[in-house]
Write a protein that holds these residues in place. Structure first.
Motif, mmCIF file in Angstrom:
data_model
loop_
_atom_site.group_PDB
_atom_site.id
_atom_site.type_symbol
_atom_site.label_atom_id
_atom_site.label_comp_id
_atom_site.label_asym_id
_atom_site.label_seq_id
_atom_site.Cartn_x
_atom_site.Cartn_y
_atom_site.Cartn_z
ATOM 1 N N GLY B 48 0.736 -1.231 0.056
ATOM 2 C CA GLY B 48 -0.047 -0.189 0.003
ATOM 3 C C GLY B 48 0.865 1.328 -0.040
ATOM 4 N N SER B 49 1.954 1.086 0.351
ATOM 5 C CA SER B 49 2.867 2.281 0.510
ATOM 6 C C SER B 49 4.205 2.159 -0.528
ATOM 7 C CB SER B 49 3.165 2.522 1.790
ATOM 8 O OG SER B 49 4.354 3.785 1.845
ATOM 9 N N VAL B 50 4.634 3.041 -1.247
ATOM 10 C CA VAL B 50 5.840 3.006 -1.939
ATOM 11 C C VAL B 50 7.053 2.758 -1.062
ATOM 12 C CG1 VAL B 50 6.497 5.406 -2.177
ATOM 13 C CG2 VAL B 50 7.102 3.765 -4.172
ATOM 14 N N LYS B 51 6.854 3.242 0.290
ATOM 15 C CA LYS B 51 8.041 3.108 1.413
ATOM 16 C C LYS B 51 8.314 1.592 1.833
ATOM 17 C CE LYS B 51 7.129 7.895 2.837
ATOM 18 N NZ LYS B 51 6.648 8.505 3.827
ATOM 19 N N HIS B 52 7.347 0.754 1.319
ATOM 20 C CA HIS B 52 7.557 -0.585 1.645
ATOM 21 C C HIS B 52 8.087 -1.411 0.259
ATOM 22 C CE1 HIS B 52 4.425 0.017 4.603
ATOM 23 N NE2 HIS B 52 5.316 0.645 5.287
ATOM 24 N N ALA B 53 8.244 -0.743 -0.703
ATOM 25 C CA ALA B 53 8.233 -1.473 -2.044
ATOM 26 C C ALA B 53 9.833 -1.656 -2.583
ATOM 27 C CB ALA B 53 7.382 -0.772 -2.979
ATOM 28 N N ASP B 54 9.885 -2.647 -3.297
ATOM 29 C CA ASP B 54 11.218 -2.990 -3.874
ATOM 30 C C ASP B 54 11.179 -2.364 -5.266
ATOM 31 O OD1 ASP B 54 12.469 -4.366 -1.911
ATOM 32 O OD2 ASP B 54 11.145 -5.711 -2.217
ATOM 33 N N VAL B 55 9.834 -2.560 -5.963
ATOM 34 C CA VAL B 55 9.630 -2.109 -7.396
ATOM 35 C C VAL B 55 8.471 -1.186 -7.576
ATOM 36 C CG1 VAL B 55 8.833 -3.028 -9.605
ATOM 37 C CG2 VAL B 55 10.466 -4.600 -8.089
ATOM 38 N N LEU B 56 8.500 -0.208 -8.333
ATOM 39 C CA LEU B 56 7.671 0.790 -8.495
ATOM 40 C C LEU B 56 7.095 0.451 -9.886
ATOM 41 C CD1 LEU B 56 6.076 3.470 -7.960
ATOM 42 C CD2 LEU B 56 7.809 4.828 -8.617
ATOM 43 N N LEU B 57 5.781 -0.086 -10.128
ATOM 44 C CA LEU B 57 5.304 -0.354 -11.476
ATOM 45 C C LEU B 57 4.468 0.835 -11.820
ATOM 46 C CD1 LEU B 57 4.997 -3.092 -12.886
ATOM 47 C CD2 LEU B 57 3.186 -3.517 -11.687
ATOM 48 N N GLN B 69 3.437 14.334 -8.611
ATOM 49 C CA GLN B 69 3.185 13.209 -7.764
ATOM 50 C C GLN B 69 3.927 11.951 -8.247
ATOM 51 O OE1 GLN B 69 -0.628 13.546 -8.744
ATOM 52 N NE2 GLN B 69 -1.183 15.040 -6.995
ATOM 53 N N LEU B 70 3.924 11.667 -9.636
ATOM 54 C CA LEU B 70 5.075 10.767 -9.859
ATOM 55 C C LEU B 70 6.559 10.931 -9.301
ATOM 56 C CD1 LEU B 70 5.616 7.915 -11.684
ATOM 57 C CD2 LEU B 70 5.736 9.849 -13.650
ATOM 58 N N VAL B 71 7.000 12.176 -9.603
ATOM 59 C CA VAL B 71 8.413 12.417 -9.148
ATOM 60 C C VAL B 71 8.552 12.095 -7.588
ATOM 61 C CG1 VAL B 71 9.982 13.988 -9.131
ATOM 62 C CG2 VAL B 71 8.759 13.738 -11.242
ATOM 63 N N GLU B 72 7.420 12.558 -7.048
ATOM 64 C CA GLU B 72 7.830 12.722 -5.578
ATOM 65 C C GLU B 72 7.384 11.252 -4.914
ATOM 66 O OE1 GLU B 72 5.159 14.427 -1.907
ATOM 67 O OE2 GLU B 72 4.876 15.277 -3.797
ATOM 68 N N THR B 73 6.541 10.286 -5.577
ATOM 69 C CA THR B 73 6.611 9.014 -5.458
ATOM 70 C C THR B 73 7.642 8.476 -5.552
ATOM 71 O OG1 THR B 73 4.339 9.017 -5.938
ATOM 72 C CG2 THR B 73 5.145 6.760 -5.451
ATOM 73 N N PHE B 74 8.345 8.539 -6.453
ATOM 74 C CA PHE B 74 9.783 7.899 -6.670
ATOM 75 C C PHE B 74 10.858 8.461 -5.719
ATOM 76 C CE2 PHE B 74 13.908 8.129 -8.872
ATOM 77 C CZ PHE B 74 14.115 6.688 -8.931
ATOM 78 N N GLU B 75 10.918 9.660 -5.380
ATOM 79 C CA GLU B 75 11.738 10.085 -4.385
ATOM 80 C C GLU B 75 11.558 9.520 -3.125
ATOM 81 O OE1 GLU B 75 11.289 14.406 -4.947
ATOM 82 O OE2 GLU B 75 12.674 14.431 -6.781
ATOM 83 N N GLN B 76 10.064 9.379 -2.627
ATOM 84 C CA GLN B 76 10.000 8.900 -1.527
ATOM 85 C C GLN B 76 10.301 7.438 -1.229
ATOM 86 O OE1 GLN B 76 5.793 9.060 -0.428
ATOM 87 N NE2 GLN B 76 5.875 11.459 -0.152
ATOM 88 N N ALA B 77 10.434 6.611 -2.521
ATOM 89 C CA ALA B 77 10.654 5.279 -2.519
ATOM 90 C C ALA B 77 12.459 5.019 -1.792
ATOM 91 C CB ALA B 77 10.726 4.660 -3.801
#
Lengths: 390, 137
Positions: B48-57, B69-77
């Motif tokens: 449910g959160s990108v902070k737990h993820a190994d892969v961003l699909l 939001q796309l860039v921010e999500t990637f930066e949070q990963a």
């Protein structure tokens, strides 16, 4: 005192990016606001820059689940301008694919609703039973979704007769599974407790807010384009319109579950009656004129209007997808409910935001800034930019 | 093999981000998790959160409003995080690349490790893409 709860834009339950703010007082929802626009792709302008044949491929991609409905509605609009008669075999083939799409769409909704109320079993069951339908669609059209099956005047490919026994077997099996699933869902006291009496939309509201499809039929509003303005082969087969008077989420769920049985009936009859002959009326030219087409998509009405100026591209292509007129019914539904029911109420119309995104940029004094000329200019500038960079 | 690569070897957790897709890619992603394909057998699951993820699909043609939001999500990963562009829209923009609201494709904004083309990609193709991604990392 009211508090605002944001949901989204990238929420694990909602597949699509939409941003919902709930105004709550304690645990009671008193209002909801939507911030859309993350899936706006500029379809209408793109459609005006493509030929009629290419347009069908474009409108399929309005939404991944209603792709047959949109391409059929656009084909009907073009046929309305040309004034051609679609061959009988093509009408039956179109109907079969459209009803198969309704089956998989409704089953998908049942699964998602189960997922939202915390029943993973319903989700897994629903999606497992949906797979054979996709296999049948692949056998008929060549793709699991985005079928590229409709074209102005008929269908794109003919189907050998050998595949029908297999398709029949799949839908009979699906019919049995639907019976079992319907029984299991309607017998479960917890599921009934979550659905019954939640999200009331009265018949008056359903009409006043302009809802259509299962949303309207769940509120006792007897409307179905397949019966009211028959197209395809619907007037030649025997089936019933499902209407429920419950007005709550349960009624909509029951409408969808029972409609799947009707769809199976329609497909079975269409396969039995499938006539031979040509599959295409060979539309070569589209004269000057206007035409519209509408079909009963799984979620409501899909409406397409096309104005032709005699060239090979439409001068105006207006699309209206089912979610667009069902979304406003959130407001009467959500008032006074609890936060835990909010997501279920959002999901009950089977929303599809990619269908719904509109663009209107409004200036400080209320004038519309984004006219079609402005959009065209933006598009041209973008092409120029790409050309410079390449 | 460093600790980071070892972490990528098994049980990839995936965060799925719909950046303006027509739903089809998203449905096929969910299909991978369902009984017919069931990638959870291999420990691949949606989180449910990108902070737990190994892969961003990322699926979809990336309209303008999604870009921040796309860039921010990637930066949070948490890095390293592999990015997969899914579907024709995610890879190239597909049929929408001439649209006025098109700001993509995905690799214009964030670095992409794997592309899975198709409209929509079949579940087998998605699984194959992820397997190839694991081999590459």
């Amino acid at each position: 005192m009211t508090t605002t709860i944001p949901i989204g834009p990238f929420h694990p339950v909602l597949e699509e990016p939409e941003y919902i703010t709930l105004e709550v007082d304690g645990e009671t929802v008193i209002g909801a606001n939507f911030d859309l626009g993350r899936v706006h792709r500029g379809m209408e302008l793109l459609a005006q820059e493509k030929t009629y044949d290419q347009d069908i491929f474009l409108v399929e991609r309005i939404c991944g689940i209603c792709s047959a409905s949109h391409s059929w509605a656009a084909s009907l609009a073009i046929e309305d301008i040309v004034g051609c008669e679609v061959p009988a075999r093509a009408r039956y083939l179109r109907t079969i694919v459209h009803e198969l799409e309704r089956l998989h769409s409704h089953m998908l909704w049942v699964g998602l609703a189960g997922h939202i109320i915390g029943y993973w079993t319903v989700f897994m069951w629903g999606w497992k039973y949906r797979e054979p339908i996709l296999d049948a669609l692949e056998a008929i059209t060549g793709n699991r979704q985005h079928y590229a099956w409709y074209r102005p005047g008929g269908v794109r490919r003919d189907v050998p007769d050998e595949i029908w026994p297999n398709v029949l077997k799949i839908i009979e099996e699906f019919d049995r599974k639907t019976d079992m699933l319907t029984g299991a869902i309607l017998d479960d006291p917890v599921i009934l407790g979550r659905l019954r009496g939640v999200g009331i939309l009265t018949k008056e509201d359903a009409i006043a807010y302009g809802t259509l499809g299962p949303t309207a039929r769940g509120s006792g509003f007897d409307v179905d384009i397949r019966r009211d303005e028959p197209y395809g082969a619907y007037s030649e087969v025997d089936w019933d319109v499902i209407v429920q008077d419950g007005c709550d989420c349960l009624a909509v769920a029951v409408v969808r579950l029972l409609e799947m049985k009707e769809s199976v009936k329609i497909i079975r009859q269409c396969i039995e009656k499938l006539p031979g002959g040509p599959i295409d009326a060979e539309v070569r030219e589209v004269p000057r004129g206007e035409g519209c087409g509408h079909v009963e998509a799984p979620r409501g009405e899909s409406f397409h209007f096309i104005r032709s100026n005699g060239t090979n591209m439409p001068e105006r292509h207006k699309m209206r997808a089912p979610t667009f007129n069902n979304i406003p019914s959130f407001r009467p539904r959500i008032k006074g409910e609890t936060i835990s029911d909010a997501l279920l109420i959002f999901a009950v119309i089977d929303p599809c935001y990619s269908c719904t995104e509109r663009l209107a940029i409004v200036g400080p004094s209320g004038e519309k800034l984004a006219t079609s000329k402005d959009l065209l200019r933006l598009s041209h500038e973008k092409t120029e930019e790409l050309r410079k960079n390449s | 093999m460093g600790a980071m690569n070892w972490g990528f070897k098994k049980s990839l957790w995936v965060f799925h981000l719909n950046a303006g897709a027509c739903n089809n890619c998203d449905i096929e992603v969910l299909d991978c998790l369902c009984p017919k394909y069931d990638v959870e057998r291999f420990g691949i699951k949606l989180v449910g959160s990108v902070k737990h993820a190994d892969v961003l699909l990322v699926s979809g043609s990336v309209p303008r409003k999604v870009v921040p939001q796309l860039v921010e999500t990637f930066e949070q990963a948490p890095q390293p995080c592999a990015v997969v562009a899914l579907g024709s829209c995610g890879c190239t923009g597909g049929i929408f690349k001439d649209g006025y609201n098109f700001a993509g494709p995905v690799d214009k904004h964030i670095p992409v490790n794997a592309y899975i083309p198709g409209c929509p990609p079949r579940p087998e193709a998605i699984i194959d893409g992820i397997v190839k991604l694991i081999g590459k990392l």
